[in-house]
Scaffold this active site. Sequence first.
Site, PDB file in Angstrom:
ATOM      1  N   ASP A 101      43.064  51.522  37.095  1.00 28.84           N
ATOM      2  CA  ASP A 101      42.295  51.159  38.284  1.00 28.84           C
ATOM      3  C   ASP A 101      41.422  52.362  38.644  1.00 28.84           C
ATOM      4  OD1 ASP A 101      44.122  49.049  38.078  1.00 28.84           O
ATOM      5  OD2 ASP A 101      44.351  48.858  40.249  1.00 28.84           O
ATOM      6  N   LYS A 164      37.793  45.268  42.234  1.00 26.85           N
ATOM      7  CA  LYS A 164      38.899  45.422  43.203  1.00 26.85           C
ATOM      8  C   LYS A 164      38.319  45.914  44.513  1.00 26.85           C
ATOM      9  CE  LYS A 164      43.066  48.369  43.596  1.00 26.85           C
ATOM     10  NZ  LYS A 164      43.957  49.327  42.875  1.00 26.85           N
ATOM     11  N   LYS A 193      40.564  41.558  42.292  1.00 24.80           N
ATOM     12  CA  LYS A 193      41.849  42.057  42.805  1.00 24.80           C
ATOM     13  C   LYS A 193      41.697  42.497  44.252  1.00 24.80           C
ATOM     14  CE  LYS A 193      45.343  45.729  42.301  1.00 24.80           C
ATOM     15  NZ  LYS A 193      45.851  46.875  41.515  1.00 24.80           N
TER      16      LYS A 193
END
Lengths: 231, 231
Positions: A101, A164, A193
């Site tokens: 991430d 995200k 996400k």
Amino acid sequence: MIPKLDVDTLTFEQLAKTIDHSLLRPELTDDDVVAGCELARRYDVASVTVKPCHVALAARLTADSDVKVGTVVGFPHGSHTTATKVFEAKDALANGAQELDMVINIGALRSGQDDMVHDDIRAVVEAAGDKAIVKVILENHYLTDEEKVRACHLAEEAGAHYVKTSTGYAPTGATIEDLKLMRASVGPDVGVKAAGGVRSLDAALEVIAVGATRFGATRTEGILEEFKTRL
Amino acid sequence: MIPKLDVDTLTFEQLAKTIDHSLLRPELTDDDVVAGCELARRYDVASVTVKPCHVALAARLTADSDVKVGTVVGFPHGSHTTATKVFEAKDALANGAQELDMVINIGALRSGQDDMVHDDIRAVVEAAGDKAIVKVILENHYLTDEEKVRACHLAEEAGAHYVKTSTGYAPTGATIEDLKLMRASVGPDVGVKAAGGVRSLDAALEVIAVGATRFGATRTEGILEEFKTRL
């Protein structure tokens, strides 16, 4: 193509596999990581997201399970140089990470340096190769809607697997409006996400209803136990 | 030996040279950095502390001045691997950094892994060599007093030039009690830097009175203009 989840027919297993159990707080100890990985295995969630210094430990603790090991790159400010982000990504892969991430260079996006933002993401995607998926954190708190859309396009062009919403460390996290905007700004092969603020089952179902197929959570146990009770 | 500053006889130049002008916020653009470096030169402060991605730019903008270029390593969570911190430090030096503010591995300290905390700091000190001074950020918010003292000892043993209270990104920053404790926990060759919350001239004079010889500030102009007015 990322299959959309249907909130009305969602199973326990499906819900568990949307959760990245977050173990990122800077003060977490090794004991916290051991307990967190145990919890992640018990509920068979999608992944544990651990601090870079804990990747090797988490990889050992989840070795014989279906729980993946994720970590962060350039976290949480995204202000590291691209060279450092690439080094950190490779280091994480060598230690056993399967999901990365990464945070975009927020200041570069706001400075209109789209090439730099793209190349920064692309370099991490290339470092990940076929060893890890890459989720690109926009950190929406600092961005206008126009900047969020631009970041989505740059992430998709650079080969990211997910966009995200947030790190969880800015003053605000995921919002339903942002998730809708992001879902509409990337193609069907890119997942969305949610992170930052998904603290209850209702909040989890809300983000899933607008197209999130992963969300970060620290209250994983509470969310999943509540789902069992409702079933 | 770090000379103690006397608040009663402090000159404008001395006060300016205790300030690290902070340009670390993740959303800052290139234009913000240009303006910040201009301000730092105008007041002839000790240094600008910029995001790693801005070191080369800040080095160009301050080249013919007495303002040093500082940046951060493993910031703000300290959770990166030692290998990544060392890479980031070398990358910063190559881009022109002269001061490195690194964050300790907070979780390792809290896990009692003192060797790991020491070696993590030592690796960055060695990477810095004689090219840069290293300030070690404890991030006191997450630590007990015993842990703060232990971190001070580990930083001094590892060859750090300063111990620093905070990143400015935890829920709390520098306190007078912590500065006294840190000043008492390191020898006379190690400086103490305050960061997070020094937002006025009075706050600056307070931290100097208890032995801080550097502090991080974003309100540099306000603090120094207020000092001029009082003189």
